[in-house]
Each structure stands twice: as structure tokens, then as C-alpha cells.
Design a protein around this motif. Structure first.
Motif, PDB file in Angstrom:
ATOM      1  N   SER A  99      45.472  19.376  37.491  1.00 25.10           N
ATOM      2  CA  SER A  99      44.594  20.170  38.364  1.00 25.10           C
ATOM      3  C   SER A  99      44.023  21.383  37.655  1.00 25.10           C
ATOM      4  O   SER A  99      43.101  22.023  38.141  1.00 25.10           O
ATOM      5  N   TYR A 100      44.551  21.727  36.484  1.00 25.95           N
ATOM      6  CA  TYR A 100      44.055  22.875  35.725  1.00 25.95           C
ATOM      7  C   TYR A 100      43.029  22.476  34.680  1.00 25.95           C
ATOM      8  O   TYR A 100      42.687  23.268  33.804  1.00 25.95           O
ATOM      9  N   ALA A 101      42.507  21.279  34.777  1.00 19.76           N
ATOM     10  CA  ALA A 101      41.593  20.787  33.741  1.00 19.76           C
ATOM     11  C   ALA A 101      40.383  21.690  33.573  1.00 19.76           C
ATOM     12  O   ALA A 101      39.824  21.804  32.488  1.00 19.76           O
ATOM     13  N   GLY A 102      39.989  22.358  34.627  1.00 13.13           N
ATOM     14  CA  GLY A 102      38.749  23.125  34.557  1.00 13.13           C
ATOM     15  C   GLY A 102      38.891  24.555  34.066  1.00 13.13           C
ATOM     16  O   GLY A 102      37.929  25.312  34.058  1.00 13.13           O
ATOM     17  N   ILE A 103      40.072  24.965  33.644  1.00 10.22           N
ATOM     18  CA  ILE A 103      40.234  26.377  33.286  1.00 10.22           C
ATOM     19  C   ILE A 103      39.636  26.675  31.912  1.00 10.22           C
ATOM     20  O   ILE A 103      39.549  25.813  31.049  1.00 10.22           O
ATOM     21  N   SER A 104      39.231  27.921  31.741  1.00  8.92           N
ATOM     22  CA  SER A 104      38.684  28.355  30.454  1.00  8.92           C
ATOM     23  C   SER A 104      38.818  29.865  30.396  1.00  8.92           C
ATOM     24  O   SER A 104      39.250  30.485  31.356  1.00  8.92           O
ATOM     25  N   GLU A 105      38.405  30.445  29.264  1.00 13.31           N
ATOM     26  CA  GLU A 105      38.485  31.911  29.147  1.00 13.31           C
ATOM     27  C   GLU A 105      37.719  32.611  30.256  1.00 13.31           C
ATOM     28  O   GLU A 105      38.093  33.688  30.690  1.00 13.31           O
ATOM     29  N   VAL A 106      36.638  32.001  30.675  1.00 16.25           N
ATOM     30  CA  VAL A 106      35.844  32.655  31.719  1.00 16.25           C
ATOM     31  C   VAL A 106      36.199  32.154  33.114  1.00 16.25           C
ATOM     32  O   VAL A 106      35.661  32.604  34.105  1.00 16.25           O
ATOM     33  N   ASN A 107      37.116  31.205  33.163  1.00 20.93           N
ATOM     34  CA  ASN A 107      37.491  30.671  34.467  1.00 20.93           C
ATOM     35  C   ASN A 107      39.009  30.562  34.509  1.00 20.93           C
ATOM     36  O   ASN A 107      39.578  29.473  34.455  1.00 20.93           O
ATOM     37  N   GLN A 108      39.629  31.737  34.596  1.00 21.24           N
ATOM     38  CA  GLN A 108      41.085  31.738  34.513  1.00 21.24           C
ATOM     39  C   GLN A 108      41.697  31.636  35.903  1.00 21.24           C
ATOM     40  O   GLN A 108      41.195  32.224  36.855  1.00 21.24           O
ATOM     41  N   PRO A 109      42.807  30.939  35.995  1.00 22.15           N
ATOM     42  CA  PRO A 109      43.504  30.920  37.286  1.00 22.15           C
ATOM     43  C   PRO A 109      44.127  32.299  37.548  1.00 22.15           C
ATOM     44  O   PRO A 109      44.459  33.034  36.614  1.00 22.15           O
ATOM     45  N   ALA A 110      44.265  32.615  38.800  1.00 21.72           N
ATOM     46  CA  ALA A 110      44.724  33.948  39.204  1.00 21.72           C
ATOM     47  C   ALA A 110      46.012  34.361  38.508  1.00 21.72           C
ATOM     48  O   ALA A 110      46.159  35.505  38.066  1.00 21.72           O
ATOM     49  N   GLU A 111      46.946  33.449  38.369  1.00 26.40           N
ATOM     50  CA  GLU A 111      48.265  33.803  37.854  1.00 26.40           C
ATOM     51  C   GLU A 111      48.252  34.255  36.395  1.00 26.40           C
ATOM     52  O   GLU A 111      49.250  34.741  35.896  1.00 26.40           O
ATOM     53  N   LEU A 112      47.116  34.070  35.714  1.00 23.57           N
ATOM     54  CA  LEU A 112      47.034  34.546  34.336  1.00 23.57           C
ATOM     55  C   LEU A 112      46.395  35.921  34.232  1.00 23.57           C
ATOM     56  O   LEU A 112      46.408  36.539  33.172  1.00 23.57           O
ATOM     57  N   LEU A 113      45.806  36.403  35.304  1.00 26.25           N
ATOM     58  CA  LEU A 113      45.111  37.683  35.249  1.00 26.25           C
ATOM     59  C   LEU A 113      46.100  38.836  35.314  1.00 26.25           C
ATOM     60  O   LEU A 113      47.021  38.824  36.131  1.00 26.25           O
ATOM     61  N   PRO A 114      45.914  39.853  34.473  1.00 32.57           N
ATOM     62  CA  PRO A 114      46.879  40.958  34.408  1.00 32.57           C
ATOM     63  C   PRO A 114      47.077  41.684  35.739  1.00 32.57           C
ATOM     64  O   PRO A 114      48.168  42.156  36.026  1.00 32.57           O
ATOM     65  N   GLN A 115      46.015  41.736  36.544  1.00 36.53           N
ATOM     66  CA  GLN A 115      46.204  42.445  37.813  1.00 36.53           C
ATOM     67  C   GLN A 115      47.082  41.663  38.786  1.00 36.53           C
ATOM     68  O   GLN A 115      47.474  42.175  39.820  1.00 36.53           O
ATOM     69  N   PHE A 116      47.364  40.384  38.443  1.00 32.76           N
ATOM     70  CA  PHE A 116      48.270  39.602  39.283  1.00 32.76           C
ATOM     71  C   PHE A 116      49.637  39.470  38.632  1.00 32.76           C
ATOM     72  O   PHE A 116      50.228  38.392  38.634  1.00 32.76           O
ATOM     73  N   SER A 117      50.108  40.565  38.082  1.00 32.82           N
ATOM     74  CA  SER A 117      51.474  40.551  37.571  1.00 32.82           C
ATOM     75  C   SER A 117      52.433  40.270  38.721  1.00 32.82           C
ATOM     76  O   SER A 117      53.537  39.780  38.521  1.00 32.82           O
ATOM     77  N   THR A 118      52.013  40.613  39.921  1.00 30.71           N
ATOM     78  CA  THR A 118      52.730  40.169  41.111  1.00 30.71           C
ATOM     79  C   THR A 118      51.789  39.262  41.883  1.00 30.71           C
ATOM     80  O   THR A 118      50.648  39.622  42.146  1.00 30.71           O
ATOM     81  N   ILE A 119      52.297  38.091  42.239  1.00 28.76           N
ATOM     82  CA  ILE A 119      51.439  37.101  42.889  1.00 28.76           C
ATOM     83  C   ILE A 119      52.289  36.326  43.884  1.00 28.76           C
ATOM     84  O   ILE A 119      53.494  36.193  43.696  1.00 28.76           O
ATOM     85  N   GLU A 120      51.682  35.854  44.952  1.00 29.85           N
ATOM     86  CA  GLU A 120      52.467  35.161  45.975  1.00 29.85           C
ATOM     87  C   GLU A 120      51.896  33.786  46.250  1.00 29.85           C
ATOM     88  O   GLU A 120      50.724  33.643  46.567  1.00 29.85           O
TER      89      GLU A 120
END
Lengths: 235, 754
Positions: free
Chosen positions: B97-118
Motif C-alpha cells: 500500500s506504500y507503493a506511491g510514496i516518494s520524497e515529495v509524497n511522504q506518509p504522515a508517520e515519517l514527517l518530523p512533526q508527527f513524532s507523536t501519531i495516533e
């Protein structure tokens, strides 16, 4: 805003019992001011310097104006201290409540009871008899208490609002009012309020056609399904 | 980069974490020399209304001994669709399901502002919440009436699908059947017998419940209630009547309360359930009795406990501990609402609340606003309309190789999960990297202690940062299962060459609370006086390590700003009811410690060193020293100790008030002055849980003693005349003042004989 208040605690039963918030006030969410979280920095080194001197109040008795510093003789001076912002206005219903009670008019028990009974009548088609009878029993209790003057004005007013909300299909508002009554006036209402609660819960599930008789403007006490005398009501 | 205070605040805001040190010493030896261990206060469900719920399952590291969750610290190869676990360096394939990710299309859990995620995960049916009311009927009529009304009120606050049950107890224990028919039935048990789950099941006629097939996938929806636990919407009218009819127990003696917990256990293992017990007096019969029934023999005091003179305590404590263990194994919460003028046995029963994350509320009577409002606030909802309380949580901690977890102190029990992150040195509930917290809310805070294990002179680990991941799985009050993941990292530093950067990263507030929890833990598990000595030793060692001074010259001692408040915190901790027990009953001490071990940093700090604000005509309200010199005649003081909110009117103000100046229109200023602290107190009262006592007092008032006992007695009858002119209020005490304490401390710290 009679539903936003704070009253003293029960000093007889609990020493230093804190004041009690009304349901409306408790629910009101003001801006979260992170209050009173600062500490004073301590003196740089131990024993350094005497604590700040202030002139001792030499007069043991409160002096009349003109004696020892009574600062209030400066009417132009703005009140110091943080005069906390008054609690924000409660939810819409309190506004409506203030409006509907207009010139302090007494809520009409007949109107309120009529709405509740019409709702009950509408429910009888789909809801179990036992349940409806239980609700009816409690509506009678409500009516009795009201007519014999055992309900205070805030309770009567809020029941009036509740019946309006019920009539216009604002189920959540009606529910909220029932909750506020249970919280603020449990002693007066606990005997019958659960019946009203149940009535709201059942009425909101009814299909729209069944709700029509409820939503029509009130006709004076003509209520075909009303007088179901519950055989168990003498308890 | 922001300053450390800003950095610390941002991290707390986002991740709910406060570390004692924000730069970590890179070797084990050096870490032990820091005196205060690397440790964290962690609030698993800190309110984050801005956090968008992620509607898919978290991606896990494939290594069986790791299973860390994908997080912003992981290195990602977007082309090869691989990620490297930052904890164990395993390379993992992204799921399809992550086939579409790229540097410009990152999933939320990789973004630094989501060091906490639910993550919101839906596995299996949504289980309803279960609330079991366990009610003591041995109390005065007025009290019982007030309690009944509160319980009836609470039915209006529960969601319609919640299951409720009722057990009452007095001399006998009654399990009530909640039918919809007109007649109410109950099963009566003798209060003295202890029954196990099987016996109870047979007696109540409960068939083997399908729920015991626990974790298996449920095909058809199982009947989720039985005769004793029914949905609110179905039985609310009956239950209201039933509650209304409860009578005071006719027997003159008080209660036994035994077999009831088995009742919930056999029907609903592993679902979130809240067992709310309402207690009006101590148990006088059965295995959990805490006092005999002769009134002339009072319930145990601290003196009795010291002299080993409390004959029921050990047995009762053991009994309640086994109950608490059973409950926590099943994911059930036990709340204790104890309202009586005398003790009820909170000392013996505290494990029930402490192991399960339940609430402990202590009041004088059920007919008080303190109880009623506190109880009401249990059912507080968040903005979206669901309860703030959460159920059946497990917390798992993962760490980088150089650091391990020693244990936790807080409302939890161990899940005995061994693994590479688990240190052999145990602190608190240790020997595990997973804990169970059956009940928690957005302020529940655990203290977690870590051990740096990197060997001395081993090179600083690659990347220079150590990481810790907190994974909290829980049942949200809406019924959803959620997983909150917090991943956080801090820099390593070589203590031999970079001690300044480590020192600058010290969080004195967090450190104070972390050490305090350690001290309280020691006090509860070992003997009293040694704890104070231990605490003093740690403080002296910290001063020796991080103070600036010339040997044997106390006057040269200086502490940098990052440490400057720490000695004061320790001074107040030593005098606090958490470590000084003789002014309180054992029940009160248990109650205070219970609150201390679960509240977040801000509240805990208030408990140790109360906040004092002054109101006067001289300017806006300001914080003042918690010192006797702050008590002045023309001021009003507002003191918050967490357990009490106190307004004290100085002598002159009190006289003005008595004379009624506030009624006169030309003295409107004075009326505002009187009102200001009341308004501010109201803000505090609005949200605090549990409700505190509220004290309005003045100079010379008997209740002023609560203020006088908290302030630093810089002026006592011993030294009152040292400053020449009298100012402030002298305190009649022989307690050492902060100044004297600091003098001693400096002397000991600089001494080369230490």
C-alpha cells in the motif's frame, strides 16, 4: 443566565467543601488560561538581605477613611488585580432560554405536559408497553410535583425549554437540558427525570410520520392516548 | 535552535515527554555520576486535539525481537521502497500500500512533526464499556441519599450502550439482577466468605461465557450482556428505581466486600470495565477487614504501623493485592470513592486503584460538593463528545542499543515482557519493557527510568543520538482501539569533555519529580528515615558534581540557573506529606501519594512546592516566595497546593473586610481586590480533578495554619528579632528554614571530607 452559577459547598458535612459549579458553568469552555503557574525566584544567596520592609500597620483597628492608608480613595484608579474574564456565555440554549422566559413569565405546566404526552403517544406504536407505562408513570409524577408546587422555578423553566426542544426535534439539546437538570437539581427531579430521558431516546428514533402529531402546535389538552392509568402507578 | 527551556516546552507539548537530561552522557559510568538518572515523565494520552487520526495500521520492523514502529527517525530509500529501523538497523520492505510514496509524497508517520501519531485500528467487534457500581449501604441516611442521587445522576452521563451493573454490600453482599420486569431480584452472599470465580459462576447461574474465548476472531456478535450487566438505555429506569429503593444496611456493623469482583471477572475478561466502589466506612469482617468492630479500638495510625501494632493490616493488604492483580490481569479498573469522617482502609486498598489506574477519591461525606463534583468529572467529555477516560491500555518502550529501561513508577502493572531493551537493574516496576494501565486519562503520567549501557570509552554511537519509542495501545471510550506512537531522540555527549552541554540540558522540574517519585517509592517499600538521608545524599552529590565552588569555602558556592531551583524543590519535598507522614493518617498519606504518582509534571510540582500569588493595591497579582515573609497585612494571598486552594486575607485586609468597606460604592476598588483571587481560584476549581478543598481564611484564623505550615519558615520565634524590624509573619516552628538548609548544603557540598 440562571443556569451558569456557582454556589457554596456543604460546609456542614465537609470541612472546607469547595463551591459547586452548575452544569452549564462546568460545561462552558473558556479560553484555557494557564493560570498561576509561576514561581517567584528565590533570593540569590542564603540569608542575603532582609525580606522587603513594609511599614507595619500600627493601628490594630480598622481606621476610618483618612487614617492609615486606605487606598480606595482614588476612584479613578483602575481596579488592580486580574479581574478574571467572566465565564463565557454558555451554549445557545441559555440564550434561547433567556429569550423564551422573556419577562419572567411562569412556564405553563399544561403546555409542557401536553408535549411530553404527545411524544409518549407517538411512541406507543413502536415501543414496548412496559416501557411506555413506566414512562407514563413518571410523567404523572412530574405533573404532580409541578402542580403541587414542589418544583423550583429553574426546574420549571428548564422543563419548558426541554419540551420546546423536544417538540421541534432538537434531540441533543433536549438531552443536554435533561442532563443539566440531573446534575444541578437531582433531588427534585431524580424520581421522574429518567422517564423523560427515556422518552427523548425513544422519540428520536421514531420515523417522521409518527412525529407529526408531536410537532403540530399545541392544542389544549386533547390527548387521546394520554390517560393510560397504569395499574401499578400506586407505588 | 531554541533555548533549552523552549526546546523542553515544545517537546512536552508535542510528545508529552519531559526528560531529566536532554543531552545524554554516553557511557554508563558517567551516567551514574550524574546522580539523577536519565529518566522521563511520560503522559501517554496527552491531549492533542490537533492530531489527525490515521486510519490504517502502523508499519512495524520485521525483526521479531524489535517490532518498532516506522517513525521520522528511520532512513528511507524511496526508490527501493525500503526503510531502515533506527533501533535495530534492520532493512524492511514497505508494504504494497506504500507503493506511491516518494520524497515529495511522504506518509504522515515519517514527517518530523508527527513524532507523536495516533493510529485508529479496528480489529474485532467494538466492545461496549462496562460500569459496575459497588455500593456500601452502611452509612447514615443523609449520606446514602446523597450517594444514591449521585449514582442516578451518573446514569444520565453514561453513553446509552454502556453496560451497567449493581452490587451492594453491608453485612451481606447483594448482586442485583437487572431485569426489565417489574420485580427486582438479587443474589445474596455472606460477607465473610471468599469465593473464587468458578464458585460464583455456578451460584449466579452464568453459563460459560463466550467472551472467555478471548482473542479469537468473533464471527457472530455474541450476546454481550447478561442478567447482571445490561445496557443503560435498556434498564435506566429500573436501575434508577432500584437505586432509589436502596436502604441503609440494618445491621449495626460494617461491611465485608468480597466475592463481587469475581462477578465481573467471569463475564468480561479483557474488556474495558470500570468497577466503581463507594465506601462509607472501613471493612470489619471478612478477609479484607481493616479494623475490628469494637469502637473503642481505633483503626491503625502511623504510630501503630511503626510499632508493628496493626494486626489486620498485612492480611488485608495481601487480600486486596490479590484482588488488584486479578482485576488488572483482566483489564478492569477499580475506583475507590471513600467518603467518611474516619479512615476507611485506603492504606490496605490502595493497590486496587494503583495497580489498575483507578481513581481514589477521599472526602468526608457523600453529601459534599467535593465528592459530587469529583464524581461528575469522572465522566468529562472531550470536544468530540467521547469520554476522556481510556481503557485497557498497554505501554511498550523500545530503546536504542545504548540505553535500556529499568522500570516505571506510576499506576501500572508489569506485563513481564523481557527483551533486549530491558535492564537488569530494576527501578520501580521493572524487569519488563511492557506495562498494563487498565485505566488512564489525558493527564495520567508515568515515570520511566533508563540506564545507559554503553561501555566507557566505547565510541559515540553512529548518528550521535539515542532514541526511545513509546507505543501505547488502548481502548478509546468510543470503543475504537487506538495506537499512539511517540518516538523521540536526544544527543549523546562525552561527559569527560562536554559536561557543560550535559549540564545545560538539565530539566530541574522534571528531575525533581522523577527523584520525588523514586523517594516516595522507597518510602512505601522500605523504612522511613533512610529515605530522607538518601535524598539528602543525592542532593549533596549533585551539588558537588555541578556546582561552582572553591573547596571548603561555602560562600563561594554557585549553582547555574538550570539547577538553581532544584535544592528548593528538594527542601519542600522533604517537608511534604509524601515523605512526612506523622501529621496525617495512613489513609491520607496513601491518598496523597496516589495522586502524586499519577499526575503530570505541572500538578506534581504544585503538590511539592505550592504556588503562592499575592494580590494587593500595589500592582497586578504576582507570584511570591513561598515564605513567611510573603505574608503581609495589606495583601491577599492565594495558595494552591493541588489538594487545597486557600485564600488568605492579611491582617489589614481582614479588618477592612470585617468593617464592610467592600459594600460602599466609593471603595469599589476594594471589592474588586477581594473578588480577584476568588475569580482566579474559580478558574482552578473549574478543571481540577479531583476537586480540592477550598479555604477562605485570614490572619489569626484557625484555617490559616494550612498556609503557615507550607511556607518556608524563614522567620520563626527563634530568629524573629534578627532582622530588626518585624515584617512578615513569624511561624512557630522548629523546622529548619530554607536558608539554614541551603547553608548546611553548601557546607557539605564544598567539604573535601565528603
Amino acid at each position: 443566565m440562571e443556569d451558569m452559577y456557582i454556589k457554596p459547598g456543604n460546609q456542614e458535612r465537609g470541612w472546607n467543601d469547595p463551591p459547586q459549579f452548575s452544569y452549564g458553568l462546568q460545561m462552558a469552555r473558556g479560553p484555557q488560561r494557564n493560570l498561576l503557574n509561576k514561581r517567584a525566584a528565590p533570593a540569590a544567596a542564603s540569608g542575603e538581605g532582609a525580606p522587603p520592609m513594609t511599614p507595619p500597620s500600627s493601628n490594630p483597628l480598622a481606621p476610618p477613611p483618612g487614617g492609615v492608608a486606605l487606598p480606595p480613595l482614588h476612584p479613578a484608579r483602575p481596579p488592580p488585580g486580574c479581574v478574571a474574564t467572566p465565564p463565557p456565555l454558555g451554549p445557545m440554549r441559555s440564550q434561547r432560554e433567556a429569550d423564551s422566559s422573556q419577562s419572567e413569565s411562569e412556564p405553563d405546566v399544561d403546555a409542557v405536559v401536553s408535549v411530553l404526552n404527545r411524544a409518549l403517544a407517538a411512541c406507543r406504536q413502536t415501543v414496548k408497553d412496559q416501557v411506555c407505562n413506566d414512562v407514563a408513570k413518571r410523567l404523572h409524577l412530574l405533573e404532580d410535583s409541578w402542580r403541587s408546587g414542589r418544583l423550583s422555578l429553574p426546574v420549571r423553566r428548564r422543563m419548558d425549554s426541554l419540551s420546546l426542544e423536544l417538540q421541534t426535534g432538537h434531540w441533543d439539546s433536549a438531552d443536554e437540558i435533561h442532563r443539566s437538570l440531573m446534575v444541578d437539581h437531582v433531588t427534585e427531579v431524580s424520581q421522574w427525570m429518567v422517564g423523560v430521558k427515556r422518552l427523548i431516546a425513544e422519540t428520536r428514533k421514531l420515523s417522521p410520520e409518527l412525529l407529526e402529531p408531536l410537532q403540530k402546535p399545541s392544542e389544549p389538552s386533547q390527548d387521546p392516548a394520554d390517560p393510560v392509568q397504569d395499574p401499578l402507578s400506586q407505588s | 535552535m531554541a533555548t533549552f527551556p523552549e526546546y523542553i516546552a515544545q517537546n512536552e507539548e508535542r510528545d508529552g515527554v519531559r526528560f531529566s537530561w536532554n543531552v545524554w552522557p554516553s557511557s554508563r559510568l558517567e551516567a551514574t555520576r550524574m546522580v539523577v538518572p536519565v529518566a522521563a515523565l511520560f503522559t501517554p494520552l496527552r491531549e492533542r486535539p490537533d492530531l489527525p487520526p490515521i486510519q490504517y495500521e502502523p508499519v512495524l520492523c520485521s525483526r521479531a525481537t524489535c517490532r518498532a514502529v516506522l517513525n521520522p527517525l528511520c532512513q528511507v530509500d524511496y526508490r527501493a521502497k525500503l526503510w531502515a529501523c533506527n533501533f535495530c538497523y534492520q532493512r524492511n520492505q514497505f508494504p504494497p500500500s506504500y507503493a506511491g510514496i516518494s520524497e515529495v509524497n511522504q506518509p504522515a508517520e515519517l514527517l518530523p512533526q508527527f513524532s507523536t501519531i495516533e493510529y485508529v485500528v479496528q480489529r474485532g467487534p467494538q466492545m461496549p464499556l462496562v460500569f459496575l457500581y459497588v455500593v456500601d449501604t452502611c452509612m447514615e441516611d443523609e449520606d446514602l441519599q446523597a450517594l444514591k442521587e449521585s449514582l442516578q445522576m451518573s446514569l444520565s452521563l453514561l453513553p446509552p450502550t454502556a453496560l451497567v451493573g449493581l452490587i451492594t454490600f453491608g453485612r451481606m453482599v447483594q448482586v442485583h439482577e437487572l431485569g426489565c420486569e417489574g420485580i427486582s431480584k438479587s443474589y445474596v452472599f455472606r460477607g465473610t466468605k471468599d469465593l473464587n470465580a468458578k464458585q460464583l459462576q455456578e451460584m449466579l447461574g452464568l453459563t460459560k461465557p463466550s467472551a472467555t474465548q478471548a482473542r479469537g476472531p468473533q464471527t457472530a456478535p455474541q450476546p454481550l450482556s447478561n442478567r447482571f450487566l445490561q445496557p443503560v438505555q435498556k434498564i435506566d429506569m429500573n436501575l434508577t428505581d432500584l437505586l432509589g429503593e436502596l436502604q441503609r444496611d440494618p445491621w449495626p456493623v460494617t461491611q465485608g466486600k468480597r466475592p463481587l469482583r469475581s462477578g465481573v471477572e467471569c463475564t468480561f475478561p479483557n474488556t474495558g470495565a470500570r468497577i466503581m466502589t463507594f465506601i462509607g466506612g472501613p471493612a470489619t469482617q471478612g478477609p479484607g477487614m481493616v479494623v475490628g468492630d469494637e469502637l473503642k479500638i481505633p483503626i491503625r495510625s502511623w504510630h501503630d504501623l511503626e510499632k508493628d501494632n496493626a494486626k489486620f493490616m498485612k492480611k488485608a493488604t495481601k487480600h486486596y493485592e490479590s484482588l488488584a492483580n486479578r482485576a488488572s490481569t483482566n483489564g478492569h479498573i477499580i475506583d475507590i470513592y471513600a467518603c467518611a469522617l474516619d479512615q476507611t482502609g485506603l492504606l490496605e486498598m490502595k493497590c486496587c486503584a494503583n495497580y489498575t489506574g483507578g481513581y481514589m477519591v477521599m472526602a468526608d461525606s457523600f453529601n459534599t460538593s467535593l465528592f459530587k463534583q469529583t464524581f461528575q468529572r469522572v465522566f468529562t467529555k472531550e470536544v468530540q463528545g467521547s469520554f476522556k477516560m481510556a481503557f485497557a491500555a498497554t505501554l511498550e518502550v523500545k530503546t536504542s542499543r545504548e540505553i535500556k529501561v529499568s522500570g516505571a513508577i506510576g499506576p501500572c502493572v508489569s506485563l513481564s515482557a523481557k527483551g533486549p531493551c530491558v535492564s537488569e537493574n530494576e527501578i520501580g516496576t521493572g524487569g519488563t519493557c511492557q506495562w498494563k494501565i487498565c485505566g488512564l486519562d489525558p493527564t495520567t503520567t508515568l515515570a520511566l527510568y533508563f540506564e545507559v549501557v554503553n561501555q566507557h570509552n566505547a565510541p559515540i554511537p553512529q548518528g550521535g543520538r539515542g532514541a526511545i519509542q513509546f507505543v501505547t495501545q488502548y481502548q478509546h471510550s468510543s470503543g475504537q482501539r487506538r495506537i499512539r506512537v511517540t518516538t523521540t531522540a536526544r544527543n549523546w555527549a562525552d561527559a569527560q569533555t562536554q559536561i557543560q552541554s550535559i549540564a545545560a540540558s538539565f530539566d530541574q522540574e522534571a528531575a525533581a519529580i522523577l527523584m520525588a517519585r523514586l523517594a516516595v517509592y522507597r518510602a512505601e517499600t522500605e523504612e522511613g528515615p533512610d529515605v530522607l538521608r538518601w535524598l539528602d545524599r543525592q542532593l549533596i552529590r549533585l551539588c558537588q558534581k555541578f556546582g561552582d565552588y572553591h573547596k571548603d569555602d561555602p560562600n563561594s558556592f554557585r549553582f547555574s540557573e538550570t539547577f538553581s531551583l532544584y535544592p528548593q524543590f528538594m527542601f519542600h519535598l522533604r517537608r511534604s506529606p509524601f515523605l512526612q507522614v506523622f501529621n496525617n493518617s495512613p489513609d491520607e498519606s496513601s491518598y496523597y501519594r496516589h495522586q502524586f504518582n499519577r499526575q503530570d509534571l505541572t500538578q506534581a510540582l504544585i503538590m511539592i512546592q505550592p504556588v503562592l500569588y499575592a494580590y494587593s493595591f500595589n500592582g497586578p497579582p504576582e507570584p511570591v516566595l513561598l515564605d513567611s515573609s510573603s505574608i503581609l497585612p495589606d495583601r491577599i494571598l492565594l495558595m494552591d497546593t493541588f489538594f487545597q486552594i486557600l485564600i488568605y486575607h492579611g491582617e489589614t485586609v481582614a479588618q477592612w473586610r470585617k468593617a464592610g468597606y467592600q459594600e460602599m460604592p466609593e471603595y469599589e476598588n476594594f471589592r474588586h481586590l477581594l473578588q480577584a483571587p476568588v475569580d482566579d481560584a474559580q478558574e482552578l476549581l473549574h478543571t481540577r480533578f479531583p476537586m480540592p478543598r477550598y479555604i477562605d481564611t485570614e490572619h489569626g484564623g484557625s484555617q490559616a495554619r494550612f498556609l503557615l505550615s507550607k511556607v518556608n519558615p524563614s522567620q520563626t520565634h527563634n530568629n524573629m528579632y534578627a532582622w530588626g524590624q518585624e515584617s512578615g509573619a513569624p511561624i512557630l516552628t522548629d523546622d529548619v528554614s530554607l536558608q539554614v538548609f541551603m547553608d548546611h548544603l553548601k557546607k557539605l557540598a564544598v567539604s573535601s571530607a565528603a
